[in-house]
Design a protein around this motif. Structure first.
Motif, PDB file in Angstrom:
ATOM      1  N   UNK A  38       0.834  -1.208   0.000  1.00 64.07           N
ATOM      2  CA  UNK A  38       0.000   0.000   0.000  1.00 64.07           C
ATOM      3  C   UNK A  38       0.865   1.253   0.000  1.00 64.07           C
ATOM      4  N   UNK A  39       2.051   1.177   0.620  1.00 61.40           N
ATOM      5  CA  UNK A  39       2.954   2.327   0.631  1.00 61.40           C
ATOM      6  C   UNK A  39       3.447   2.640  -0.778  1.00 61.40           C
ATOM      7  N   UNK A  40       3.770   1.619  -1.554  1.00 65.57           N
ATOM      8  CA  UNK A  40       4.161   1.836  -2.949  1.00 65.57           C
ATOM      9  C   UNK A  40       3.038   2.533  -3.725  1.00 65.57           C
ATOM     10  N   UNK A  41       1.810   2.081  -3.504  1.00 65.19           N
ATOM     11  CA  UNK A  41       0.679   2.673  -4.216  1.00 65.19           C
ATOM     12  C   UNK A  41       0.456   4.126  -3.783  1.00 65.19           C
ATOM     13  N   UNK A  42       0.627   4.403  -2.491  1.00 66.79           N
ATOM     14  CA  UNK A  42       0.461   5.778  -2.007  1.00 66.79           C
ATOM     15  C   UNK A  42       1.521   6.694  -2.610  1.00 66.79           C
ATOM     16  N   UNK A  79      12.241  -2.527  -6.363  1.00 66.68           N
ATOM     17  CA  UNK A  79      12.007  -1.087  -6.412  1.00 66.68           C
ATOM     18  C   UNK A  79      11.540  -0.599  -5.045  1.00 66.68           C
ATOM     19  N   UNK A  80      12.214   0.400  -4.512  1.00 66.97           N
ATOM     20  CA  UNK A  80      11.818   1.010  -3.248  1.00 66.97           C
ATOM     21  C   UNK A  80      10.777   2.098  -3.515  1.00 66.97           C
ATOM     22  N   UNK A  81      10.121   2.606  -2.468  1.00 71.19           N
ATOM     23  CA  UNK A  81       9.219   3.750  -2.679  1.00 71.19           C
ATOM     24  C   UNK A  81       9.908   4.942  -3.335  1.00 71.19           C
ATOM     25  N   UNK A  82      11.208   5.136  -3.060  1.00 71.49           N
ATOM     26  CA  UNK A  82      11.927   6.254  -3.679  1.00 71.49           C
ATOM     27  C   UNK A  82      12.075   6.035  -5.181  1.00 71.49           C
ATOM     28  N   UNK A  83      12.294   4.796  -5.602  1.00 69.50           N
ATOM     29  CA  UNK A  83      12.306   4.498  -7.034  1.00 69.50           C
ATOM     30  C   UNK A  83      10.958   4.854  -7.666  1.00 69.50           C
TER      31      UNK A  83
END
Length: 404
Positions: free
Chosen positions: A83-87, A115-119
């Motif tokens: 969900x964090x990736x989607x946010x 892939x991290x959230x920063x990516x």
């Protein structure tokens, strides 16, 4: 009320009605489906749950309701995205903050492609989200994906020059020389692009490529002071040249000042498109107007009226008062928010949503809850109490401490 079977009906791509309601951000419809027992955790054909869609759309009130109703917040889609990736892909920093406050997500989590959230934030090109993730080192800027690509590689590949500059400010020029698994640096990836964005990014990266790797980009101080002094110097030159034109000096001055006015008032609010420094050319224009007026009075008008001691004393007093007021406006704190000025009722985004308040009062830059009347000024880079506007000619905000 009679038949709840349609709530579980799956349509295009395996979407249920709740998927559609959350994807479109329809709060009333989503609450109606939840009230009547819609499955909160049913995945689509791509493994995306309604909670994923709500996070992507930044619908905090729907997210909070689904959390209270027992949604599986840690569910992953078929690509391994949380969900964090989607946010992060959706770009709502308030939603990212809400998930962060839950304490169940890590900014170091990766999907199946590592892939991290920063990516993800770099891929979408949202520089505000990138700034948030880099702040307090939430996300490692050196993390690599399955191809050995750092977020800097991704930014160069997409031609995001502003984001490239953010990474260089954090990691220095050494980030330009990191190689992926194909042996390519961010400069190589930027040079491969053919669009205008890629050409501008390549120009920026090549400019810094020969700098020492332990250095970081510096703000254009020379350009800053040049912009500040430009109005005063140029107007002085106009007056000086006009004196050599005799009877045509007035026409020359009128045309010259029209050109200068066009030059000044078509300037950006910052010294350059990639700089964080506000453009002082408007302050320079205002200050040069004051000093030129005083110079003309004391050197041209007063000698013609001399002796006029009363006028001299009066004008000297008024000029001193004017300069003192200008100095106070330029040096006094206009009303920057301190910890004591923050909203006393709520301290987190979760508390705002729980109280059914507007989450937009959370400042995504200062990461505080703003009280009523406060606003963040991007030029001053601070939240202001009782904010009115930012005055370009004073290069400061008009807020609590200097507003009457």
């Amino acid at each position: 009320h009679r038949d709840r079977a349609p709530l579980s009906a799956r349509g295009w791509n395996g979407f249920t009605p709740l998927h559609h309601a959350t994807y479109r951000g329809n709060k009333q419809l989503a609450f109606l489906f939840i009230d009547h027992g819609a499955d909160l955790n049913v995945p689509s054909d791509a493994g995306e749950t309604p909670f994923h869609f709500a996070c992507r759309r930044g619908q905090l009130h729907i997210i909070h309701r689904m959390v209270k109703e027992g949604a599986n917040v840690l569910a992953l889609d078929d690509q391994g995205k949380s969900a964090l990736h989607h946010a992060v892909c959706g770009g709502s920093i308030a939603t990212i903050r809400y998930l962060e406050e839950m304490g169940r997500f890590s900014f170091r989590d990766t999907d199946k492609l590592q892939l991290t959230p920063l990516h993800m934030a770099t891929i979408t090109g949202n520089d505000n989200v990138v700034k948030y993730l880099l702040r307090e080192a939430r996300c490692p800027a050196t993390a690599t994906d399955a191809l050995g690509m750092t977020p800097m590689h991704t930014a160069a590949h997409t031609g995001a020059s502003t984001i490239c500059l953010l990474f260089m400010r954090v990691g220095g020029f050494s980030v330009l020389h990191v190689r992926n698994k194909d042996g390519r640096t961010p400069i190589d990836l930027a040079n491969q692009g053919s669009t205008y964005r890629h050409k501008e990014t390549a120009k920026l990266l090549n400019k810094f490529s020969k700098k020492p790797q332990n250095r970081k980009p510096e703000e254009p101080i020379g350009l800053y002071y040049g912009s500040l002094l430009f109005p005063g110097i140029s107007s002085s030159l106009v007056f000086l040249l006009a004196s050599y034109f005799g009877n045509y000096g007035g026409i020359f001055s009128a045309l010259s000042f029209a050109f200068l006015a066009k030059t000044v008032f078509f300037q950006y609010h910052r010294t350059s498109t990639l700089s964080r420094l506000p453009n002082p050319i408007y302050l320079g224009t205002f200050a040069s107007g004051i000093f030129h007026s005083l110079y003309c009075f004391y050197s041209k008008i007063l000698p013609e009226l001399w002796p006029a001691s009363l006028l001299l004393f009066a004008m000297t007093g008024l000029a001193s008062l004017l300069l003192w007021m200008l100095k106070e406006l330029l040096t006094r704190d206009p009303g920057r928010m301190e910890k004591s000025d923050c909203e006393p009722t709520y301290s987190t985004v979760t508390e705002l949503v729980e109280a059914n308040q507007n989450p937009s009062s959370f400042c995504i830059y200062c990461e505080i809850i703003q009280p009523e009347g406060a606003k963040h000024c991007k030029l001053c880079e601070s939240c202001m109490v009782n904010f009115d506007h930012h005055c370009l000619f004073l290069m400061t905000c008009v807020a609590k401490s200097n507003r009457r």
